[in-house]
Design a protein around this motif. Sequence first.
Motif, PDB file in Angstrom:
ATOM      1  N   GLU A 163       0.766  -1.325  -0.187  1.00 46.10           N
ATOM      2  CA  GLU A 163      -0.028   0.000   0.326  1.00 46.10           C
ATOM      3  C   GLU A 163       0.783   1.217  -0.009  1.00 46.10           C
ATOM      4  N   LEU A 164       1.861   1.275   0.746  1.00 41.90           N
ATOM      5  CA  LEU A 164       2.869   2.549   0.656  1.00 41.90           C
ATOM      6  C   LEU A 164       3.399   2.651  -0.511  1.00 41.90           C
ATOM      7  N   LYS A 165       3.853   1.666  -1.187  1.00 49.59           N
ATOM      8  CA  LYS A 165       4.653   1.791  -2.580  1.00 49.59           C
ATOM      9  C   LYS A 165       3.710   2.438  -3.553  1.00 49.59           C
ATOM     10  N   ALA A 166       2.321   1.880  -3.376  1.00 44.35           N
ATOM     11  CA  ALA A 166       1.286   2.399  -4.349  1.00 44.35           C
ATOM     12  C   ALA A 166       0.822   3.835  -4.193  1.00 44.35           C
ATOM     13  N   ARG A 167       1.396   4.558  -3.201  1.00 44.80           N
ATOM     14  CA  ARG A 167       1.282   5.915  -2.748  1.00 44.80           C
ATOM     15  C   ARG A 167       2.641   6.458  -2.835  1.00 44.80           C
ATOM     16  N   ASN A 168       3.411   6.016  -3.875  1.00 44.56           N
ATOM     17  CA  ASN A 168       4.661   6.428  -4.232  1.00 44.56           C
ATOM     18  C   ASN A 168       5.662   6.780  -2.901  1.00 44.56           C
ATOM     19  N   MET A 169       5.712   6.084  -2.089  1.00 45.15           N
ATOM     20  CA  MET A 169       6.495   6.173  -0.666  1.00 45.15           C
ATOM     21  C   MET A 169       7.610   5.082  -0.945  1.00 45.15           C
ATOM     22  N   THR A 170       8.733   5.309  -0.514  1.00 46.55           N
ATOM     23  CA  THR A 170       9.886   4.529  -0.761  1.00 46.55           C
ATOM     24  C   THR A 170      10.415   3.891   0.460  1.00 46.55           C
ATOM     25  N   ILE A 171      10.979   2.755   0.397  1.00 42.72           N
ATOM     26  CA  ILE A 171      11.376   1.961   1.342  1.00 42.72           C
ATOM     27  C   ILE A 171      12.728   2.121   1.417  1.00 42.72           C
ATOM     28  N   VAL A 172      13.280   3.069   2.490  1.00 42.41           N
ATOM     29  CA  VAL A 172      14.928   3.432   2.504  1.00 42.41           C
ATOM     30  C   VAL A 172      15.433   2.501   3.123  1.00 42.41           C
ATOM     31  N   ASP A 173      15.037   1.679   4.225  1.00 39.07           N
ATOM     32  CA  ASP A 173      15.804   0.811   5.062  1.00 39.07           C
ATOM     33  C   ASP A 173      14.622  -0.305   5.461  1.00 39.07           C
ATOM     34  N   GLU A 174      15.266  -1.500   5.538  1.00 35.09           N
ATOM     35  CA  GLU A 174      14.530  -2.755   6.061  1.00 35.09           C
ATOM     36  C   GLU A 174      15.189  -3.724   6.751  1.00 35.09           C
ATOM     37  N   GLN A 175      15.059  -4.212   8.118  1.00 31.30           N
ATOM     38  CA  GLN A 175      15.834  -4.940   8.866  1.00 31.30           C
ATOM     39  C   GLN A 175      15.105  -6.027   9.516  1.00 31.30           C
ATOM     40  N   VAL A 176      15.533  -7.280   9.742  1.00 33.08           N
ATOM     41  CA  VAL A 176      14.902  -8.215  10.459  1.00 33.08           C
ATOM     42  C   VAL A 176      15.732  -8.420  11.586  1.00 33.08           C
ATOM     43  N   GLU A 177      15.247  -8.220  12.797  1.00 35.90           N
ATOM     44  CA  GLU A 177      15.939  -8.268  14.003  1.00 35.90           C
ATOM     45  C   GLU A 177      16.158  -9.970  14.742  1.00 35.90           C
ATOM     46  N   GLU A 178      17.038 -10.084  15.483  1.00 39.01           N
ATOM     47  CA  GLU A 178      17.229 -11.569  15.879  1.00 39.01           C
ATOM     48  C   GLU A 178      15.879 -12.325  16.328  1.00 39.01           C
ATOM     49  N   ASP A 179      15.086 -11.281  17.124  1.00 35.48           N
ATOM     50  CA  ASP A 179      13.653 -11.952  17.791  1.00 35.48           C
ATOM     51  C   ASP A 179      12.614 -12.006  16.498  1.00 35.48           C
ATOM     52  N   HIS A 180      13.241 -11.887  15.169  1.00 37.56           N
ATOM     53  CA  HIS A 180      12.262 -11.563  13.979  1.00 37.56           C
ATOM     54  C   HIS A 180      11.516 -10.134  13.745  1.00 37.56           C
ATOM     55  N   THR A 181      11.735  -9.444  14.707  1.00 36.04           N
ATOM     56  CA  THR A 181      10.880  -8.331  14.731  1.00 36.04           C
ATOM     57  C   THR A 181      11.423  -7.460  13.263  1.00 36.04           C
ATOM     58  N   VAL A 182      10.428  -7.083  12.609  1.00 36.92           N
ATOM     59  CA  VAL A 182      10.796  -6.445  11.072  1.00 36.92           C
ATOM     60  C   VAL A 182      10.603  -5.089  10.964  1.00 36.92           C
ATOM     61  N   LYS A 183      11.931  -4.354  11.002  1.00 32.89           N
ATOM     62  CA  LYS A 183      11.993  -2.803  10.973  1.00 32.89           C
ATOM     63  C   LYS A 183      12.136  -2.170   9.564  1.00 32.89           C
ATOM     64  N   ILE A 184      11.027  -1.174   9.515  1.00 29.73           N
ATOM     65  CA  ILE A 184      10.972  -0.841   8.078  1.00 29.73           C
ATOM     66  C   ILE A 184      10.906   0.829   8.205  1.00 29.73           C
ATOM     67  N   ARG A 185      11.737   1.410   7.316  1.00 32.36           N
ATOM     68  CA  ARG A 185      11.917   3.035   7.107  1.00 32.36           C
ATOM     69  C   ARG A 185      11.428   3.465   5.877  1.00 32.36           C
ATOM     70  N   VAL A 186      10.453   4.159   5.826  1.00 32.86           N
ATOM     71  CA  VAL A 186       9.732   4.668   4.731  1.00 32.86           C
ATOM     72  C   VAL A 186       9.831   6.019   4.426  1.00 32.86           C
ATOM     73  N   ARG A 187      10.036   6.541   3.290  1.00 31.19           N
ATOM     74  CA  ARG A 187      10.315   7.980   3.267  1.00 31.19           C
ATOM     75  C   ARG A 187       9.195   8.624   2.045  1.00 31.19           C
ATOM     76  N   SER A 188       8.499   9.548   2.387  1.00 31.93           N
ATOM     77  CA  SER A 188       7.555  10.348   1.606  1.00 31.93           C
ATOM     78  C   SER A 188       8.108  11.579   1.216  1.00 31.93           C
ATOM     79  N   TRP A 189       7.936  12.235  -0.110  1.00 35.29           N
ATOM     80  CA  TRP A 189       8.571  13.514  -0.281  1.00 35.29           C
ATOM     81  C   TRP A 189       7.254  14.642  -0.500  1.00 35.29           C
TER      82      TRP A 189
END
Lengths: 152, 68
Positions: A126-152
């Motif tokens: 949904e965020l990509k469909a709104r022209n937002m960009t994933i600038v960083d993505e990480q999976v922690e050891e406990d499987h938590t997913v962290k995403i950083r999204v940028r919108s201009w």
Amino acid sequence: MSTVVVLAPIIVANWPVITAVVGAAVGSLGFAVVRGEETSQQRGETTTREEIEIDNSEILTSDTGFEEEIVVQREGVRAIFSRDARGVLRVCMEGRGTSHAELRRWGQELIDRVTQQYAYHRIVTELKARNMTIVDEQVEEDHTVKIRVRSW
Amino acid sequence: MAKEELEIEISPSGKVTARTLGVKGPRCLELADLLARIVGREESRTLTHEYYETERQVTDQVDLYGHR
């Protein structure tokens, strides 16, 4: 800091999306999708069974011809995801020599991971469909997913 | 145009925590509402000082007009 919002996912999807999400989610727990095999009940084996309903789910009907059941397996434990008559996603756990408590725990782990994968899928799509960009993505050891999204 | 960022954390059980960064005023609420529509049920929302920054500027402008 500005706004912090905490959200609980509600799974609303058709069966092809559920199939993709389950397939992507269960690998991290050692399960793999199996096709064309009889269930242990069909084979007449004695197994322990535990059914868990996934709260906050609504599986939309589709006429794509997909079979609305997906089976995953790990070392003699099977999990059968299906859509019940009310449209709720259910998972039936089966295992030989396993207790109901173990099956319930493994089933809950599967449900949690499927819910996480669904939330990830929805957010990214949904965020990509709104022209937002994933600038960083990480999976922690406990499987938590962290995403950083940028919108201009 | 200012850079707006969202920091999103999806826990192993699927719970989503999202934080807006560099977003001031009502735009924060727009992004929070958007995520709520995408993900599902909102459990909590916290507004911090950055949210009120733009509102303070708007109030100042209103005061200026008030002096005319």
